[in-house]
Enzyme design. Structure first.
Site, PDB file in Angstrom:
ATOM      1  CG  ASP A  53      -0.385  -0.078   2.518  1.00  0.00           C
ATOM      2  OD1 ASP A  53       0.848  -0.214   2.602  1.00  0.00           O
ATOM      3  OD2 ASP A  53      -1.126   0.001   3.520  1.00  0.00           O
ATOM      4  CB  SER A  54       4.583   1.734  -0.116  1.00  0.00           C
ATOM      5  OG  SER A  54       4.822   0.536  -0.833  1.00  0.00           O
ATOM      6  CG  ASP A  92       0.405  -3.965   2.186  1.00  0.00           C
ATOM      7  OD1 ASP A  92       0.428  -4.762   3.152  1.00  0.00           O
ATOM      8  OD2 ASP A  92       1.322  -3.164   1.949  1.00  0.00           O
ATOM      9  CE  LYS A 122       3.147  -5.954   3.939  1.00  0.00           C
ATOM     10  NZ  LYS A 122       2.736  -4.759   4.698  1.00  0.00           N
ATOM     11  CD  GLU A 124       0.349  -1.391   8.070  1.00  0.00           C
ATOM     12  OE1 GLU A 124      -0.004  -0.555   8.925  1.00  0.00           O
ATOM     13  OE2 GLU A 124       0.876  -1.075   6.989  1.00  0.00           O
ATOM     14  CD  GLU A 191       7.644  -0.186   7.794  1.00  0.00           C
ATOM     15  OE1 GLU A 191       6.658  -0.861   7.426  1.00  0.00           O
ATOM     16  OE2 GLU A 191       7.888   0.957   7.340  1.00  0.00           O
TER      17      GLU A 191
HETATM   18  O1  KIV Z   1       3.533  -1.110   1.651  1.00  0.00           O
HETATM   19  C1  KIV Z   1       4.716  -1.462   1.719  1.00  0.00           C
HETATM   20  O2  KIV Z   1       5.548  -1.166   0.852  1.00  0.00           O
HETATM   21  C2  KIV Z   1       5.131  -2.253   2.884  1.00  0.00           C
HETATM   22  C3  KIV Z   1       6.590  -2.510   3.056  1.00  0.00           C
HETATM   23  C4  KIV Z   1       7.250  -1.311   3.620  1.00  0.00           C
HETATM   24  C5  KIV Z   1       6.846  -3.718   3.862  1.00  0.00           C
HETATM   25  O3  KIV Z   1       4.322  -2.638   3.660  1.00  0.00           O
END
Ligand code: KIV
Length: 273
Positions: A53-54, A92, A122, A124, A191
């Site tokens: 989600d980056s 994510d 994934k 959080e 992280e």
């Molecule tokens: O969204 C992302 O890029 C991440 C990484 C920093 C692990 O969750």
């Protein structure tokens, strides 16, 4: 299975990652958000591709990961899936699609799996999201956890500084890692936490621990593609190793092209019909 045999594996699965941990073979993971970059990544020996989600920051220019939607994550993931032939693809789950209630979480995860063709999601958080994690796992969808600095909780933390430096937060992280492993997660991202704490988690749990800013004594590493390629320049945390300076390279190429157009050097006789 020998390292040699594993490196020839046609498709990386969650079981392959588990084997790699057992044999002390490091796992390499990188983010991707689009087809063209993913094709280049696919020609390497990368093990895991994260549609992170980056994307909210590096692709959409948002200040945090919070604004990106499920539809937008699905769009990015579909593009990446078309290009990747070997690596395990993890997507994510975006902010707001799993924290509320576990039924909604399951629907979001099912949409990701059905509409993208990715292999895992994934999420959080630890104990707070256990109900959602368990419900998704019970539908047969592999889940990767994410602890330590959790960018979706930035407004709770107030800052992106290193997490779990105090005993209370470190103990909570250890407990959460245990909870996620017992729930059935196949791996956890840690992280920006102290290297010693990350090493302790990696040696305590049996599932692979992938670090970003979590030191060397974990089972694998992940970096954001645009950061490690030097496309994004105004982000320089200590943990980031830059492998290229694509910002300058792209800038130079576009400036040269612009100059050539303006000077009427481009196109020349060979570049026309
Ligand atoms: O969204 C992302 O890029 C991440 C990484 C920093 C692990 O969750």
């Amino acid at each position: 299975m020998s390292v040699n045999k594993r490196s020839k594996i046609k498709k990386v699965t969650t079981h392959v990652l588990q084997e790699m941990k057992l044999h002390g073979e490091r796992i390499a993971m990188i983010t991707a958000y689009d087809y063209s970059m993913a094709r280049i990544i696919d020609s390497t020996a990368i093990d895991v591709v994260l549609v992170g989600d980056s994307a909210s920051n590096v692709m959409a220019g948002n200040e945090s990961t919070l604004p990106i939607t499920l539809d937008q994550m699905i769009y990015h993931a579909r593009s990446v899936v078309k290009a990747i032939t070997r690596a395990l693809i993890v997507v994510d789950m975006p902010f707001g699609t799993y924290q509320g209630n576990s039924k909604e979480a399951l629907c979001s995860a099912i949409r990701i799996m059905k509409e993208t063709g990715a292999h895992a999601v994934k999420m959080e958080g630890g104990s707070e999201i256990l109900e959602s994690v368990s419900r998704i796992l019970s539908a047969g969808i592999p889940v990767m956890g994410h602890l330590g600095l959790m960018p979706q909780s930035i407004h709770k933390f107030g800052t992106y500084i290193v997490r779990a430096t105090e005993e209370e937060e470190a103990n909570k992280l250890l407990e959460d890692a245990d909870i996620l492993e017992k729930a059935g997660c196949f791996s956890i991202v840690l992280e920006k936490i102290p290297a010693k704490l990350a090493a302790r988690v990696a040696s305590t749990v049996r599932i692979p621990i992938i670090g970003i800013g979590a030191g060397a004594d974990v089972d694998g590493q992940v970096l954001v593609l645009h950061d490690m390629l030097g496309i994004i320049q105004d982000f320089s945390p200590r943990f980031l190793r830059r492998y290229h300076n694509l910002y300058e390279e792209i800038k130079g190429a576009v400036q040269n092209y612009t100059d050539d157009v303006k000077s009427k050097d481009f196109p020349n006789e060979k570049e026309q019909y």
